[in-house]
Design a protein around this motif. Structure first.
Motif, PDB file in Angstrom:
ATOM      1  N   LEU A 180       5.136   8.088   0.823  1.00 38.05           N
ATOM      2  CA  LEU A 180       5.435   9.219  -0.047  1.00 38.05           C
ATOM      3  C   LEU A 180       5.334  10.492   0.785  1.00 38.05           C
ATOM      4  CD1 LEU A 180       5.987  10.108  -3.015  1.00 38.05           C
ATOM      5  CD2 LEU A 180       3.517  10.322  -3.288  1.00 38.05           C
ATOM      6  N   VAL A 181       6.467  11.155   1.010  1.00 39.16           N
ATOM      7  CA  VAL A 181       6.530  12.350   1.857  1.00 39.16           C
ATOM      8  C   VAL A 181       6.717  13.564   0.957  1.00 39.16           C
ATOM      9  CG1 VAL A 181       7.649  13.462   3.811  1.00 39.16           C
ATOM     10  CG2 VAL A 181       7.566  10.959   3.695  1.00 39.16           C
ATOM     11  N   ILE A 182       5.746  14.483   1.011  1.00 34.48           N
ATOM     12  CA  ILE A 182       5.794  15.706   0.204  1.00 34.48           C
ATOM     13  C   ILE A 182       5.730  16.895   1.145  1.00 34.48           C
ATOM     14  CG2 ILE A 182       4.659  17.042  -1.613  1.00 34.48           C
ATOM     15  CD1 ILE A 182       3.487  14.428  -2.672  1.00 34.48           C
ATOM     16  N   ASP A 183       6.773  17.694   1.157  1.00 28.83           N
ATOM     17  CA  ASP A 183       6.849  18.880   2.002  1.00 28.83           C
ATOM     18  C   ASP A 183       7.225  20.068   1.127  1.00 28.83           C
ATOM     19  OD1 ASP A 183       7.025  20.732   3.987  1.00 28.83           O
ATOM     20  OD2 ASP A 183       8.653  19.768   5.093  1.00 28.83           O
ATOM     21  N   GLY A 184       6.216  20.832   0.697  1.00 28.43           N
ATOM     22  CA  GLY A 184       6.470  21.928  -0.230  1.00 28.43           C
ATOM     23  C   GLY A 184       6.933  21.397  -1.567  1.00 28.43           C
ATOM     24  N   GLN A 185       8.138  21.772  -1.982  1.00 29.59           N
ATOM     25  CA  GLN A 185       8.742  21.272  -3.211  1.00 29.59           C
ATOM     26  C   GLN A 185       9.704  20.111  -2.954  1.00 29.59           C
ATOM     27  OE1 GLN A 185       7.890  22.358  -6.313  1.00 29.59           O
ATOM     28  NE2 GLN A 185       6.355  23.621  -5.280  1.00 29.59           N
ATOM     29  N   GLU A 186       9.720  19.611  -1.727  1.00 28.30           N
ATOM     30  CA  GLU A 186      10.614  18.509  -1.359  1.00 28.30           C
ATOM     31  C   GLU A 186       9.852  17.196  -1.417  1.00 28.30           C
ATOM     32  OE1 GLU A 186      13.645  17.344   2.337  1.00 28.30           O
ATOM     33  OE2 GLU A 186      12.601  19.277   2.266  1.00 28.30           O
ATOM     34  N   LEU A 187      10.470  16.175  -1.989  1.00 24.57           N
ATOM     35  CA  LEU A 187       9.823  14.879  -2.184  1.00 24.57           C
ATOM     36  C   LEU A 187      10.748  13.769  -1.712  1.00 24.57           C
ATOM     37  CD1 LEU A 187       7.541  13.100  -3.478  1.00 24.57           C
ATOM     38  CD2 LEU A 187       8.913  13.136  -5.569  1.00 24.57           C
ATOM     39  N   SER A 188      10.188  12.854  -0.924  1.00 27.63           N
ATOM     40  CA  SER A 188      10.931  11.678  -0.453  1.00 27.63           C
ATOM     41  C   SER A 188      10.079  10.438  -0.678  1.00 27.63           C
ATOM     42  CB  SER A 188      11.282  11.798   1.033  1.00 27.63           C
ATOM     43  OG  SER A 188      12.162  12.880   1.259  1.00 27.63           O
ATOM     44  N   VAL A 189      10.721   9.380  -1.143  1.00 27.94           N
ATOM     45  CA  VAL A 189      10.081   8.071  -1.297  1.00 27.94           C
ATOM     46  C   VAL A 189      10.753   7.127  -0.312  1.00 27.94           C
ATOM     47  CG1 VAL A 189       9.525   6.187  -2.867  1.00 27.94           C
ATOM     48  CG2 VAL A 189       9.606   8.536  -3.720  1.00 27.94           C
ATOM     49  N   CYS A 190       9.961   6.538   0.577  1.00 27.28           N
ATOM     50  CA  CYS A 190      10.502   5.702   1.645  1.00 27.28           C
ATOM     51  C   CYS A 190       9.756   4.369   1.671  1.00 27.28           C
ATOM     52  CB  CYS A 190      10.388   6.385   3.002  1.00 27.28           C
ATOM     53  SG  CYS A 190      11.078   8.059   3.071  1.00 27.28           S
ATOM     54  N   ILE A 191      10.375   3.389   2.311  1.00 21.61           N
ATOM     55  CA  ILE A 191       9.746   2.096   2.602  1.00 21.61           C
ATOM     56  C   ILE A 191       9.739   1.925   4.108  1.00 21.61           C
ATOM     57  CG2 ILE A 191       9.926  -0.406   2.367  1.00 21.61           C
ATOM     58  CD1 ILE A 191      11.110  -0.031  -0.358  1.00 21.61           C
TER      59      ILE A 191
ATOM     60  N   ARG B  87       0.855  -1.179   0.000  1.00 18.26           N
ATOM     61  CA  ARG B  87       0.000   0.000   0.000  1.00 18.26           C
ATOM     62  C   ARG B  87       0.897   1.238   0.000  1.00 18.26           C
ATOM     63  NH1 ARG B  87      -2.700   1.134   6.000  1.00 18.26           N
ATOM     64  NH2 ARG B  87      -0.840   2.059   6.938  1.00 18.26           N
ATOM     65  N   VAL B  88       0.325   2.375  -0.366  1.00 18.44           N
ATOM     66  CA  VAL B  88       1.059   3.636  -0.402  1.00 18.44           C
ATOM     67  C   VAL B  88       0.388   4.612   0.552  1.00 18.44           C
ATOM     68  CG1 VAL B  88       1.785   5.586  -1.816  1.00 18.44           C
ATOM     69  CG2 VAL B  88       1.837   3.278  -2.769  1.00 18.44           C
ATOM     70  N   THR B  89       1.185   5.240   1.403  1.00 15.07           N
ATOM     71  CA  THR B  89       0.717   6.271   2.322  1.00 15.07           C
ATOM     72  C   THR B  89       1.397   7.584   1.952  1.00 15.07           C
ATOM     73  OG1 THR B  89       0.453   4.635   4.082  1.00 15.07           O
ATOM     74  CG2 THR B  89       0.506   6.947   4.739  1.00 15.07           C
ATOM     75  N   CYS B  90       0.610   8.634   1.832  1.00 16.24           N
ATOM     76  CA  CYS B  90       1.151   9.948   1.464  1.00 16.24           C
ATOM     77  C   CYS B  90       1.075  10.885   2.660  1.00 16.24           C
ATOM     78  CB  CYS B  90       0.380  10.529   0.281  1.00 16.24           C
ATOM     79  SG  CYS B  90       0.986  12.154  -0.255  1.00 16.24           S
ATOM     80  N   ILE B  91       2.205  11.484   3.006  1.00 19.70           N
ATOM     81  CA  ILE B  91       2.281  12.498   4.057  1.00 19.70           C
ATOM     82  C   ILE B  91       2.634  13.809   3.367  1.00 19.70           C
ATOM     83  CG2 ILE B  91       3.399  13.186   6.211  1.00 19.70           C
ATOM     84  CD1 ILE B  91       4.110  10.249   6.652  1.00 19.70           C
ATOM     85  N   ARG B  92       1.697  14.734   3.334  1.00 23.96           N
ATOM     86  CA  ARG B  92       1.870  15.947   2.530  1.00 23.96           C
ATOM     87  C   ARG B  92       1.732  17.191   3.396  1.00 23.96           C
ATOM     88  NH1 ARG B  92      -1.522  19.357  -0.290  1.00 23.96           N
ATOM     89  NH2 ARG B  92      -3.288  18.177   0.528  1.00 23.96           N
ATOM     90  N   ASN B  93       2.572  18.168   3.114  1.00 23.45           N
ATOM     91  CA  ASN B  93       2.537  19.445   3.826  1.00 23.45           C
ATOM     92  C   ASN B  93       2.805  20.559   2.813  1.00 23.45           C
ATOM     93  OD1 ASN B  93       2.486  21.415   5.827  1.00 23.45           O
ATOM     94  ND2 ASN B  93       4.660  21.174   6.292  1.00 23.45           N
ATOM     95  N   GLY B  94       1.921  21.549   2.782  1.00 23.78           N
ATOM     96  CA  GLY B  94       2.099  22.654   1.847  1.00 23.78           C
ATOM     97  C   GLY B  94       0.924  22.758   0.886  1.00 23.78           C
ATOM     98  N   GLU B  95       1.003  23.731  -0.003  1.00 20.00           N
ATOM     99  CA  GLU B  95      -0.050  23.982  -0.984  1.00 20.00           C
ATOM    100  C   GLU B  95       0.304  23.299  -2.299  1.00 20.00           C
ATOM    101  OE1 GLU B  95      -2.874  25.471  -0.475  1.00 20.00           O
ATOM    102  OE2 GLU B  95      -2.441  26.024   1.605  1.00 20.00           O
ATOM    103  N   HIS B  96      -0.597  22.445  -2.754  1.00 21.36           N
ATOM    104  CA  HIS B  96      -0.412  21.745  -4.020  1.00 21.36           C
ATOM    105  C   HIS B  96      -1.749  21.689  -4.752  1.00 21.36           C
ATOM    106  CE1 HIS B  96       2.730  20.151  -1.264  1.00 21.36           C
ATOM    107  NE2 HIS B  96       3.502  20.243  -2.335  1.00 21.36           N
ATOM    108  N   SER B  97      -1.681  21.407  -6.034  1.00 19.21           N
ATOM    109  CA  SER B  97      -2.895  21.332  -6.845  1.00 19.21           C
ATOM    110  C   SER B  97      -3.601  19.990  -6.727  1.00 19.21           C
ATOM    111  CB  SER B  97      -2.544  21.582  -8.320  1.00 19.21           C
ATOM    112  OG  SER B  97      -1.602  20.630  -8.781  1.00 19.21           O
TER     113      SER B  97
END
Length: 458
Positions: free
Chosen positions: A301-312, A258-268
């Protein structure tokens, strides 16, 4: 001297070929610097403190040693990291870029580390060729689709409740005697009122009563109702059709994910769209089974502003549950307790006391991490103190099975306003100052507020 120089050179050449990785660990906010010091002291690796977590740079061969850290909650290995991913302004372009990024991720390193923590009976391989197209963007509003999917179930439950309440409020029993027919009606008060059929029904025929009664009862598929002694009405049809079962093909030779997304910031886009599209691209690449509950691999999937990380993810549940089995209403997380204990700078031979131990989170964690100190704990609650004893007993049983020495925690029942301790006996006092609801306490068993605690005589 020459032999020593050669040994140093060998170590340097070995360290150059050693493969390193980044481990992201979550930490309770406010204790990031404490956790950073803990990692440097025990592993000697480089650590970066971030809000709510730390990032550890360490060799792949020593990844499992992070499980011995008492200050962290969850672990995940960073597979890829982009400091400036440059998300487009349009939603479709963002989703398409995320899907295509799946083919650029170095999955081999992350899966190699994942296999140090979990076992799968088949080899988890990375495809040698990356397909040019990993699927088109899916822009479904998942929150709305979930609500729409559950809407028939909700309406069915509401209809059933209405019919059930109507049946409970008005219960009609039709009895036919040789002389006359009487009808019994139960209205809310559960008292039966008997009236003659002629007075209540007037010119209404018995067939009309049967039809209305049939409509007021809940429908059951294939069930035939019988009313009174008359003829049975025709079988009721499938007014509530059963839901069609979804049949998903499952390949036992491949893991589920499964995929979990942790997002912070304004995105479309929102987090659910990002997780669904990223997971869809992974499914097209690996062919893994999709399972949101009983999964083998969790991709974060970690998204913080324009920063992106892919983790397991390397842990499926928080590590704070390692030492406790019996929890109370105000049980402190052992990871927080460990970070608090590190601030006390406990030394060998110190007497450490938790005068309001509750379920024993602090003294148990202290005994595990500082076994060379002497640990005592007390509580006045008749329920909390046995919980501490049970936690110590269960942990010692587990440690015996693992071949580890048992911990020692002396427990006492006392009132914190009148501690039966000699002066200058305790080196470290540490406790969780939380006021309990008086309804959850026995007698004067209330936790002491910080202000009153500081006013107590030494």
């Amino acid at each position: 001297m020459a032999a020593s120089t050669k040994s140093v050179k060998d170590d340097e050449s070995k360290s150059k070929h050693e493969q390193y990785c980044y481990i992201e660990a979550t930490v309770t906010t406010g204790f990031e610097n404490v956790a950073q010091e803990d990692v440097k002291e025990k592993t000697g690796c480089d650590v970066i403190a971030r809000r709510g977590g730390i990032v550890i740079h360490l060799p792949v061969s020593g990844v499992r040693q992070v499980l011995n850290l008492g200050s962290i909650d969850n672990l995940r290995v960073r597979v890829n990291h982009e400091t400036n991913f440059d998300f487009p302004d349009e939603e479709v372009a963002c989703i398409r870029k995320l899907r295509q990024y799946v083919g650029k991720v170095d999955w081999s390193l992350g899966l190699e580390i994942w296999q140090q923590f979990y076992y799968f009976d088949q080899p988890v391989l990375v495809p040698t060729t990356i397909p040019a197209d990993l699927g088109d963007p899916v822009l479904t509003d998942y929150a709305a689709s979930i609500r729409a999917r559950n809407e028939p179930k909700r309406k069915k439950r509401c209809t059933y409740r209405k019919k059930k309440s109507r049946r409970m409020e008005t219960e009609i029993c039709i009895e036919k005697d040789s002389e006359d027919t009487r009808i019994k009606i139960d209205v809310e008060s559960s008292s039966l009122k008997e009236t003659k059929n002629e007075e209540l029904l007037g010119n209404i025929s018995m067939e009309t009563v049967e039809v209305e009664l049939k409509n007021s009862l809940p429908c059951k598929t294939g069930h035939q109702m019988e009313i009174g002694n008359g003829n049975s009405p025709p079988p009721i049809g499938n007014s509530c059709p059963e839901e069609k079962k979804k049949i998903n093909s499952h390949d036992p030779s491949k893991p589920s994910f499964r995929v979990t997304c942790i997002r912070n910031g304004e995105h479309s886009f929102d987090s659910m769209k990002a997780a669904a599209n990223f997971g869809g691209a992974i499914h097209n690449l690996f062919g893994w089974n999709v399972d949101m509950k009983n999964y083998d691999i969790e991709v974060v999937l970690v998204i913080d502003g324009q920063e992106l990380s892919v983790c397991i993810a390397l842990t499926k549940e928080s590590l704070h549950k390692r030492n406790l089995t019996h929890f109370g209403t105000t049980t402190l997380r052992p990871t927080i307790a460990y970070n608090m204990l590190r601030l006390c700078k406990i030394q060998k031979g110190d007497v450490v006391c938790d005068p309001m131990c509750g379920s024993g989170s602090i003294p148990i964690q202290a005994a595990v991490s500082w076994p060379e100190a002497y640990h005592i704990a007390g509580e006045i609650s008749q329920k909390a103190l046995p919980r501490t004893v049970d936690n110590v007993t269960c942990l010692n049983e587990k440690r015996r099975q693992d071949g580890k020495p048992c911990i020692q925690v002396e427990t006492f029942r006392w009132n914190v306003y009148n501690l039966p301790l000699k002066s200058n006996l305790v080196d470290v006092f540490i406790t969780d100052l939380v006021e309990l609801d008086p309804r959850q306490t026995t007698g004067n068993c209330t936790r002491v507020p910080l202000q009153k605690w500081l006013e107590l005589p030494s």
